[in-house]
Write an enzyme that holds these catalytic residues in place. Sequence first.
Site, PDB file in Angstrom:
ATOM      1  N   LYS A   1      53.112   7.823  29.724  1.00  0.00           N
ATOM      2  CA  LYS A   1      53.563   8.150  30.884  1.00  0.00           C
ATOM      3  C   LYS A   1      52.717   7.509  32.110  1.00  0.00           C
ATOM      4  CE  LYS A   1      51.271  12.547  30.891  1.00  0.00           C
ATOM      5  NZ  LYS A   1      51.289  13.907  30.230  1.00  0.00           N
TER       6      LYS A   1
ATOM      7  N   ARG B   1      49.665  26.358  30.514  1.00  0.00           N
ATOM      8  CA  ARG B   1      50.608  25.553  31.206  1.00  0.00           C
ATOM      9  C   ARG B   1      51.761  25.880  30.330  1.00  0.00           C
ATOM     10  NH1 ARG B   1      50.596  19.101  31.890  1.00  0.00           N
ATOM     11  NH2 ARG B   1      51.469  19.385  29.895  1.00  0.00           N
TER      12      ARG B   1
HETATM   13  C1  PLP Z   1      50.516  13.608  29.201  1.00  0.00           C
HETATM   14  C2  PLP Z   1      50.570  14.552  27.937  1.00  0.00           C
HETATM   15  C3  PLP Z   1      49.867  14.207  26.946  1.00  0.00           C
HETATM   16  C4  PLP Z   1      48.866  13.176  26.785  1.00  0.00           C
HETATM   17  O1  PLP Z   1      47.820  13.571  27.429  1.00  0.00           O
HETATM   18  P1  PLP Z   1      46.436  12.694  27.256  1.00  0.00           P
HETATM   19  O2  PLP Z   1      45.280  13.624  27.797  1.00  0.00           O
HETATM   20  O3  PLP Z   1      46.744  11.489  28.247  1.00  0.00           O
HETATM   21  O4  PLP Z   1      46.070  12.460  25.973  1.00  0.00           O
HETATM   22  C5  PLP Z   1      50.133  15.068  25.819  1.00  0.00           C
HETATM   23  N1  PLP Z   1      50.956  16.251  25.745  1.00  0.00           N
HETATM   24  C6  PLP Z   1      51.381  16.518  27.035  1.00  0.00           C
HETATM   25  C7  PLP Z   1      52.510  17.746  26.898  1.00  0.00           C
HETATM   26  C8  PLP Z   1      51.286  15.781  28.165  1.00  0.00           C
HETATM   27  O5  PLP Z   1      52.032  16.054  29.057  1.00  0.00           O
END
Ligand code: PLP
Length: 353
Positions: A36, A129
């Site tokens: 993302k 969250r």
């Molecule tokens: C963005 C995201 C990740 C990746 O997180 P990083 O800290 O970039 O490794 C993993 N799980 C969810 C639910 C996310 O939204």
Amino acid sequence: MSYPELLVDRVKLQHNVKTLLAMAAPSGLQIHFVTKCICGWRPIVEAMNEAGADYFADSRVENLANIQDIGLSRMMVRIPMQSQAMDTVRYSDLSLNSDLSVIESLSDAALALERTHGVILMVEMGDLREGFMPDELIDAASRVLNLRGVWLAGIGANFNCYGGIIPEEKQLKQLIEMAESIRRRFGIPLPIVSGGNTGSLYLLKEGRMPEGITHLRIGEGFLIGIETSFRRAIGDLYTDVFTVRAEIVELRRKPSVPQGMIGPNSFNEIPVFEDHGNIWRAIVAIGEQDARCDTLTPRDKNVRFLGASSDHMLLDVTHALRDFKVGDILEFSPDYAALLRASTSPYVNKRLV
Ligand SMILES: *Cc1c(COP(=O)(O)O)cnc(C)c1O
């Protein structure tokens, strides 16, 4: 060539991906690489695929749609919008979920599209969250198992986000126990026990990842090359896969403290200044529309960030290693936030080299 630009080093990117895959392999951990932060940009995802990554995850259906044909699996990591149930099923084979009405919509969409879709139930483990509360989980699992359009692929938890909670062995062991109790109760394999994001890598590095965690979702780890719980290096991962480059449009010796009555700046904050006398000051053609400027670190450690508005970044280059002139290009290392903004900005030219 057009500036500002975001340069991506293919060799370093591929090294990071290969190293993480090699770190995860001995414990049988599967990684979905989260794209993302780079908007699922195809050239990067293709380079990652070449390096051995087959599982990709993103928070936006648009990005997942762009990388449909790359690798073996695509996971939706933001809780799907009910209004996007069709596209979620169309463009991903797995999604993280925390709402039964959304999962019902995914099931209906999967039946309509004649596809299979795997549901991972998120569990709230302290970061606050997304996620079902732990005492809701068994009931949620049983309801998912009654839906014909989806299969229950696993459970997972998220850390290091809203609450900044660091995943520890104790929460991950609880997650594994919850997975075990679902397996026992319903007699299903439940292959995915997703133990977090880049913030969980420190446990893997220290050989402390509890056995039974089978999956991680990694973004920042391969992009920026550090783990996010303690912000330490991960093995020999490169921390400079990405470079932001921008052009100097003014260079003058000017006082370091503005003159006149001080009011709000362009972002409605009252600025405060330290007097460094007259300094060599560069205006660089990059601003908040292009990147988050205060977290862009100049590669030259002697260059000091002074401030930024929508389109201008001011730097003190008095002690810079080289003598700059107007038209010269300055290089910066973006952190995650700066990279995110640079990736999403239409004004930033992206280039894989
Ligand atoms: C963005 C995201 C990740 C990746 O997180 P990083 O800290 O970039 O490794 C993993 N799980 C969810 C639910 C996310 O939204």
